[in-house]
Motif scaffolding. Structure first.
Motif, PDB file in Angstrom:
ATOM      1  N   GLY A   1      15.263   3.441   7.499  1.00  0.00           N
ATOM      2  CA  GLY A   1      15.287   3.210   8.935  1.00  0.00           C
ATOM      3  C   GLY A   1      13.938   2.782   9.472  1.00  0.00           C
TER       4      GLY A   1
ATOM      5  N   LEU B   1       0.823  -1.212   0.000  1.00  0.00           N
ATOM      6  CA  LEU B   1       0.000   0.000   0.000  1.00  0.00           C
ATOM      7  C   LEU B   1       0.855   1.259   0.000  1.00  0.00           C
ATOM      8  CD1 LEU B   1      -2.515  -1.299   2.651  1.00  0.00           C
ATOM      9  CD2 LEU B   1      -3.058  -0.803   0.273  1.00  0.00           C
TER      10      LEU B   1
ATOM     11  N   THR C   1      -1.523  -7.758  -0.635  1.00  0.00           N
ATOM     12  CA  THR C   1      -0.121  -7.355  -0.519  1.00  0.00           C
ATOM     13  C   THR C   1       0.657  -8.507   0.095  1.00  0.00           C
ATOM     14  OG1 THR C   1      -0.374  -6.572   1.738  1.00  0.00           O
ATOM     15  CG2 THR C   1      -0.823  -4.957   0.001  1.00  0.00           C
ATOM     16  N   ARG C   2       1.961  -8.306   0.253  1.00  0.00           N
ATOM     17  CA  ARG C   2       2.769  -9.324   0.932  1.00  0.00           C
ATOM     18  C   ARG C   2       2.164  -9.653   2.298  1.00  0.00           C
ATOM     19  NH1 ARG C   2       8.712  -8.042   3.362  1.00  0.00           N
ATOM     20  NH2 ARG C   2       7.437  -6.598   4.562  1.00  0.00           N
TER      21      ARG C   2
ATOM     22  N   SER D   1      -6.947  -0.579  10.974  1.00  0.00           N
ATOM     23  CA  SER D   1      -7.379  -1.799  10.298  1.00  0.00           C
ATOM     24  C   SER D   1      -8.719  -2.251  10.874  1.00  0.00           C
ATOM     25  CB  SER D   1      -6.348  -2.914  10.500  1.00  0.00           C
ATOM     26  OG  SER D   1      -6.879  -4.152  10.052  1.00  0.00           O
TER      27      SER D   1
ATOM     28  N   VAL E   1      12.327   0.596   5.970  1.00  0.00           N
ATOM     29  CA  VAL E   1      13.360  -0.120   6.700  1.00  0.00           C
ATOM     30  C   VAL E   1      14.163  -0.993   5.726  1.00  0.00           C
ATOM     31  CG1 VAL E   1      12.033  -2.180   7.361  1.00  0.00           C
ATOM     32  CG2 VAL E   1      13.673  -1.205   8.971  1.00  0.00           C
TER      33      VAL E   1
ATOM     34  N   ILE F   1       3.638  -4.369  10.357  1.00  0.00           N
ATOM     35  CA  ILE F   1       4.019  -5.794  10.317  1.00  0.00           C
ATOM     36  C   ILE F   1       2.931  -6.629  10.988  1.00  0.00           C
ATOM     37  CG2 ILE F   1       6.518  -5.354  10.356  1.00  0.00           C
ATOM     38  CD1 ILE F   1       6.430  -6.101  13.394  1.00  0.00           C
TER      39      ILE F   1
ATOM     40  N   HIS G   1       3.618  -0.258  14.966  1.00  0.00           N
ATOM     41  CA  HIS G   1       2.374   0.459  14.633  1.00  0.00           C
ATOM     42  C   HIS G   1       2.141   1.667  15.528  1.00  0.00           C
ATOM     43  CE1 HIS G   1       0.929  -2.447  11.688  1.00  0.00           C
ATOM     44  NE2 HIS G   1       1.495  -3.345  12.441  1.00  0.00           N
TER      45      HIS G   1
ATOM     46  N   ALA H   1      -7.935  -2.419   2.663  1.00  0.00           N
ATOM     47  CA  ALA H   1      -7.913  -3.864   2.412  1.00  0.00           C
ATOM     48  C   ALA H   1      -7.417  -4.064   0.992  1.00  0.00           C
ATOM     49  CB  ALA H   1      -9.299  -4.475   2.585  1.00  0.00           C
TER      50      ALA H   1
ATOM     51  N   TYR I   1      -1.924  -7.151  16.916  1.00  0.00           N
ATOM     52  CA  TYR I   1      -2.167  -6.280  15.752  1.00  0.00           C
ATOM     53  C   TYR I   1      -3.462  -5.480  15.915  1.00  0.00           C
ATOM     54  CZ  TYR I   1      -2.771  -5.185  10.733  1.00  0.00           C
ATOM     55  OH  TYR I   1      -2.950  -4.557   9.524  1.00  0.00           O
TER      56      TYR I   1
ATOM     57  N   LYS J   1      -4.003  -1.528  16.095  1.00  0.00           N
ATOM     58  CA  LYS J   1      -4.788  -0.830  15.063  1.00  0.00           C
ATOM     59  C   LYS J   1      -5.974  -0.077  15.661  1.00  0.00           C
ATOM     60  CE  LYS J   1      -2.503  -1.664  11.280  1.00  0.00           C
ATOM     61  NZ  LYS J   1      -1.694  -0.560  10.713  1.00  0.00           N
TER      62      LYS J   1
HETATM   63  N1  LIG Z   1      -3.013  -5.145   3.049  1.00  0.00           N
HETATM   64  C1  LIG Z   1      -4.136  -5.036   3.732  1.00  0.00           C
HETATM   65  O1  LIG Z   1      -5.196  -5.567   3.374  1.00  0.00           O
HETATM   66  C2  LIG Z   1      -4.158  -4.230   5.002  1.00  0.00           C
HETATM   67  C3  LIG Z   1      -5.327  -4.245   5.783  1.00  0.00           C
HETATM   68  C4  LIG Z   1      -5.393  -3.459   6.912  1.00  0.00           C
HETATM   69  C5  LIG Z   1      -4.299  -2.691   7.273  1.00  0.00           C
HETATM   70  N2  LIG Z   1      -3.161  -2.724   6.526  1.00  0.00           N
HETATM   71  C6  LIG Z   1      -2.046  -1.889   6.947  1.00  0.00           C
HETATM   72  O2  LIG Z   1      -1.537  -1.187   5.837  1.00  0.00           O
HETATM   73  C7  LIG Z   1      -0.136  -0.925   6.033  1.00  0.00           C
HETATM   74  C8  LIG Z   1       0.658  -1.409   4.843  1.00  0.00           C
HETATM   75  O3  LIG Z   1       0.495  -2.818   4.743  1.00  0.00           O
HETATM   76  P1  LIG Z   1       0.842  -3.670   3.426  1.00  0.00           P
HETATM   77  O4  LIG Z   1      -0.256  -4.629   3.276  1.00  0.00           O
HETATM   78  O5  LIG Z   1       1.208  -2.763   2.307  1.00  0.00           O
HETATM   79  O6  LIG Z   1       2.123  -4.466   3.955  1.00  0.00           O
HETATM   80  P2  LIG Z   1       3.530  -4.837   3.242  1.00  0.00           P
HETATM   81  O7  LIG Z   1       4.171  -5.838   4.134  1.00  0.00           O
HETATM   82  O8  LIG Z   1       3.301  -5.174   1.817  1.00  0.00           O
HETATM   83  O9  LIG Z   1       4.343  -3.452   3.306  1.00  0.00           O
HETATM   84  C9  LIG Z   1       4.733  -2.870   4.515  1.00  0.00           C
HETATM   85  C10 LIG Z   1       6.020  -2.106   4.317  1.00  0.00           C
HETATM   86  O10 LIG Z   1       6.372  -1.476   5.562  1.00  0.00           O
HETATM   87  C11 LIG Z   1       7.774  -1.635   5.760  1.00  0.00           C
HETATM   88  N3  LIG Z   1       8.054  -1.557   7.203  1.00  0.00           N
HETATM   89  C12 LIG Z   1       7.740  -2.473   8.145  1.00  0.00           C
HETATM   90  N4  LIG Z   1       8.144  -2.050   9.357  1.00  0.00           N
HETATM   91  C13 LIG Z   1       8.720  -0.834   9.182  1.00  0.00           C
HETATM   92  C14 LIG Z   1       9.328   0.106  10.048  1.00  0.00           C
HETATM   93  N5  LIG Z   1       9.421  -0.131  11.376  1.00  0.00           N
HETATM   94  N6  LIG Z   1       9.795   1.283   9.535  1.00  0.00           N
HETATM   95  C15 LIG Z   1       9.712   1.517   8.199  1.00  0.00           C
HETATM   96  N7  LIG Z   1       9.163   0.647   7.326  1.00  0.00           N
HETATM   97  C16 LIG Z   1       8.681  -0.513   7.804  1.00  0.00           C
HETATM   98  C17 LIG Z   1       8.080  -2.992   5.176  1.00  0.00           C
HETATM   99  O11 LIG Z   1       9.476  -3.153   4.882  1.00  0.00           O
HETATM  100  C18 LIG Z   1       7.198  -3.009   3.941  1.00  0.00           C
HETATM  101  O12 LIG Z   1       7.864  -2.489   2.804  1.00  0.00           O
HETATM  102  C19 LIG Z   1       0.206  -1.611   7.346  1.00  0.00           C
HETATM  103  O13 LIG Z   1       0.144  -0.682   8.413  1.00  0.00           O
HETATM  104  C20 LIG Z   1      -0.869  -2.643   7.509  1.00  0.00           C
HETATM  105  O14 LIG Z   1      -1.051  -3.030   8.846  1.00  0.00           O
HETATM  106  C21 LIG Z   1      -3.062  -3.483   5.405  1.00  0.00           C
END
Ligand SMILES: NC(=O)c1ccc[n+]([C@@H]2O[C@H](COP(=O)([O-])OP(=O)(O)OC[C@H]3O[C@@H](n4cnc5c(N)ncnc54)[C@H](O)[C@@H]3O)[C@@H](O)[C@H]2O)c1
Length: 304
Positions: free
Chosen positions: A62, A18, A190-191, A143, A38, A93, A114, A187, A156, A160
């Protein structure tokens, strides 16, 4: 003309998923973007993508939950472009486990990235805007797992739900200074979600119809985030939105649904044991725990 021409924004965790989509969209709308990550290689690739598309990106490597790094993100924007307009707190994460299997390290890691990851960056940005007497935009990433409650995600979900509360509270504190703070519950595929759901991850609702639109594509979330980063959303703050596919939802915060009173005297536990059922009768709510994810309007999986 873009919605964010001449603006400067920070996106944490912008190397993939995202955050990547958000960083690219903000740049497409004219913003210069600090890519906080990071994972250096992932972040560098996004900066390259921004440049290749004719935008301006800057990598800052970082952990966003470390206060020094968080301050560094803001300083990097100011040093390179002389201003900061918007902060998107996205990094996150998962360490999913039921409570008894969860280690203290898994609890702490999720809470730190978070909650502290939102606090550290937002405090640094708000401090800057207040010092300069300037307005600013903060987008937080909550979330549905937190605000509705999902099995196996107590760490988590707690983080959230905390982020949703954080956004509502800092929004009140910043409102009279033109600082808005909103939260999204995204939503997308993603990974993170592939890791959580594996092959249970369903396609778009229109998958078997002849529909081209990829409902769960992560980049679908980004335009709403760009809007929340712009002047066009200056009148909206302290709100929690669901964002996926082609839909944006507005969540109502926890609200009191029913009450029982005791005629101006303190309850005894016995009296309560008799009358608490009235609360459930009045609302139709179940006394037993429910997985709130079953109430999702748009669900990524069919898992209960
Ligand atoms: N994908 C979904 O459906 C979904 C749903 C609800 C919430 N979210 C939230 O959306 C956000 C993005 O999620 P995503 O699905 O893209 O995950 P993702 O794992 O694809 O990407 C997350 C990115 O954050 C980076 N990251 C992790 N910890 C870090 C830190 N301490 N400092 C800097 N960078 C850091 C990772 O290296 C990664 O590139 C998250 O907060 C996740 O909880 C995602």
């Amino acid at each position: 003309m873009g919605l964010l021409d001449a603006r400067v924004a920070i996106v944490t965790g912008a190397g993939r998923g995202l955050g990547r989509g958000e960083a690219l969209e903000l740049a497409r709308e004219g913003a210069s973007v600090v890519v906080g990550e990071v994972d250096e290689a992932a972040g560098a690739a996004v900066v390259e993508e921004i440049s290749a598309a004719g935008g301006q990106g800057l990598l800052y490597v970082g952990d966003c939950s470390e206060t020094e790094h968080a301050q560094g993100l803001i300083d990097a924007a100011l040093e390179r472009w002389g201003r900061l307009d918007a902060l998107v707190n996205n990094a996150g994460i998962l360490r999913d486990r039921t409570l008894l299997k969860m280690t203290p390290e898994e609890w702490d890691a999720v809470i730190k990235v978070h909650l502290r990851g939102h606090y550290a960056t937002t405090a640094a940005a708000v401090r800057h805007w207040r010092h300069e007497g300037r307005a600013g935009r903060v987008v937080c990433t909550a979330s549905t797992s937190g605000i509705l409650g999902n099995f196996g995600q107590s760490n988590y979900g707690a983080a959230k739900a905390g982020i949703a509360a954080f956004a509502q509270i800092v929004a009140q504190e910043g409102w009279k200074y033109g600082i808005t703070v909103n939260a999204i519950c995204p939503a997308a595929r993603t990974r993170m979600t592939e890791g959580a759901y594996g092959d249970k991850l369903a396609g778009s609702p229109g998958e078997d119809a002849e529909e081209e639109f990829d409902f769960w594509h992560p980049d679908n979330v980004a335009p709403f985030v760009a809007y929340l980063c712009s002047d066009a959303s200056s009148g909206i703050s302290g709100k929690v939105f669901g964002v996926q596919g082609d839909t944006v939802e507005l969540y109502r915060p926890f609200s009191s649904e029913a009450a029982i009173e005791n005629g101006g005297t303190r309850w005894t536990a016995d009296e309560l044991a008799e009358r608490v059922t009235e609360l459930f009768e009045a609302t139709g709510m179940e006394p037993a725990p429910q997985n709130g994810m079953a109430r999702l309007r748009y669900s990524m999986t069919s898992r209960s």
